[in-house]
Design a protein around this motif. Sequence first.
Motif, PDB file in Angstrom:
ATOM      1  N   ARG A 192      32.188 -10.096  35.911  1.00 40.08           N
ATOM      2  CA  ARG A 192      30.988  -9.692  35.155  1.00 40.08           C
ATOM      3  C   ARG A 192      30.081  -8.998  36.149  1.00 40.08           C
ATOM      4  N   ASN A 227      24.311 -10.262  36.322  1.00 39.19           N
ATOM      5  CA  ASN A 227      24.311 -11.236  35.220  1.00 39.19           C
ATOM      6  C   ASN A 227      24.816 -12.620  35.625  1.00 39.19           C
ATOM      7  N   THR A 241      33.278 -21.859  31.634  1.00 39.86           N
ATOM      8  CA  THR A 241      33.030 -21.582  30.211  1.00 39.86           C
ATOM      9  C   THR A 241      34.260 -20.995  29.532  1.00 39.86           C
ATOM     10  N   VAL A 257      32.882  -9.833  28.664  1.00 39.37           N
ATOM     11  CA  VAL A 257      31.565  -9.563  28.111  1.00 39.37           C
ATOM     12  C   VAL A 257      31.013 -10.837  27.482  1.00 39.37           C
ATOM     13  N   ASN A 258      31.869 -11.458  26.663  1.00 34.91           N
ATOM     14  CA  ASN A 258      31.412 -12.729  26.090  1.00 34.91           C
ATOM     15  C   ASN A 258      32.541 -13.744  26.213  1.00 34.91           C
ATOM     16  N   PRO A 259      32.212 -14.998  26.527  1.00 34.78           N
ATOM     17  CA  PRO A 259      33.252 -15.955  26.933  1.00 34.78           C
ATOM     18  C   PRO A 259      34.364 -16.134  25.890  1.00 34.78           C
ATOM     19  N   ASN A 260      34.038 -16.162  24.597  1.00 37.55           N
ATOM     20  CA  ASN A 260      35.078 -16.386  23.598  1.00 37.55           C
ATOM     21  C   ASN A 260      36.021 -15.195  23.481  1.00 37.55           C
ATOM     22  N   ASP A 261      35.453 -13.984  23.515  1.00 39.92           N
ATOM     23  CA  ASP A 261      36.323 -12.804  23.493  1.00 39.92           C
ATOM     24  C   ASP A 261      37.176 -12.767  24.751  1.00 39.92           C
TER      25      ASP A 261
END
Length: 419
Positions: A358, A362, A273, A400-404
């Motif tokens: 991560r 999760n 991702t 934390v989130n794929p784009n960040d």
Amino acid sequence: MNQNSALTPFGLLGKTLGHSYSPQIHNALGNPHYVLYERAPQELTEFLAQPELKGLNVTIPYKKDVMSACQTLSDAAKHIGAVNTMVRQTDGSWYGHNTDYDGFIYMLEWAGINIKDQKVIVLGNGATAHTIHVALIDLGAREIIHLSRKTEPFYSEAATFGADADVLINATPVGTYPNCPEALISLDDFPQLKGVADVIYNPYRTALLIDAERRNIPYTDGLPMLIGQAVAAAKLFMQKDFEPEATETIIRQMRHQQENIVLIGMPGVGKTTVGTALAKQLQRPFIDCDDEFEKRYCHPGEYIATHGEPAFREKETALLAKLCKTTGAIIATGGGVVTQSVNYPILRQNGRIYWIRRPLENLAVDGRPLSQGGLSRLKSLYAVRQPLYDAFSQCAFDIVNPNDGAQHIEEEYHAHFNS
Ligand SMILES: Nc1ncnc2c1ncn2[C@@H]1O[C@H](COP(=O)(O)OP(=O)(O)O)[C@@H](O)[C@H]1O
Ligand SMILES: O=C(O)C1=C[C@@H](OP(=O)(O)O)[C@@H](O)[C@H](O)C1
Ligand SMILES: [Mg+2]
């Protein structure tokens, strides 16, 4: 030839040139009039007689052949017995010099590898090794020993000659793309080394250099030599000096363009991702090793379930070796690549390796046979792999989130090449 089409005044002369970085480097140095000249041996005399030609670099197999066309030769060219740079003089004659000599000296300086009073081992006995030999004498080496395949001392005698060697230089093509990673010797036989240099620049890090990196020995690949020789030639072609920063900037820019971003981490952590997002952001090709595996065989999970993990690892390593010869790409690996130490030089040769993390709770587990069995199974898998991910990576990111996450990795990657 069209009557109006003038001959480009600068270029690289050779027999078969394939891909060359020289036009790109000369362009970056402010010379847009530099092209590739492939010529057959019987065409050389007529070619060199054309007055429109102002400056040439010369590569194999013509470095000796062009000497007779040069009315004057530099001392380096005379000592080496080869010319790689020809400059047209005002009276129309050619001056011949050897900037491979300058490039080699530049590379050592760039890497902070001192030669004066040192014992130097050179791998190889060919034309490049000979140029290096002349430069090493001029730099004041205490002792120079060439190990070679055909004449004594042989590579197999490395331990005898390497015990008290200070500097090691690879002047052979062993380990060059596409035959990489491959090394002639192990640094186990050279316990005192203070520097390792390799003339190869594709891959960026040969197996020999990865060995040096692991032992914290200062090292350099051949790109500074290639660029250093081009800058020395450009000085003669354009009759101007370049600031030292100009050379350093080109080295950095080429590395920046070429270095892969390699993602490692636990299964289901987000390598695919984040890698997809990075490729989009950077507009670079994306390679997902698990997808490539599936195209050739079947889904990795299915392969492990049917043939067992050792069989999968063997196929995975062979596939990685093919995929990771590339440059300038984003590469997402399968979570278990770190279990095979042989995979490290494969990933590292052209890549900066990022470990993404991560919380285990999760992680995605679907279709991942090694992640089945709940959190306790993931914990034991992580206990084994955590030190391996750490050893394989140059950087670690908690995502934390794929784009960040992709954004942070991109920032680190650019900063690394701009510092
Ligand atoms: N940072 C993240 N936060 C939440 N979910 C994520 C994150 N990264 C990936 N995922 C999700 O986890 C699943 C597995 O991601 P994937 O990229 O296939 O992992 P890997 O390639 O490391 O096995 C996907 O459904 C993806 O959307
Ligand atoms: O961790 C592992 O050993 C594996 C992870 C998988 O890739 P992902 O990390 O993309 O899930 C895949 O290569 C295979 O099932 C083995
Ligand atoms: Mg994946």
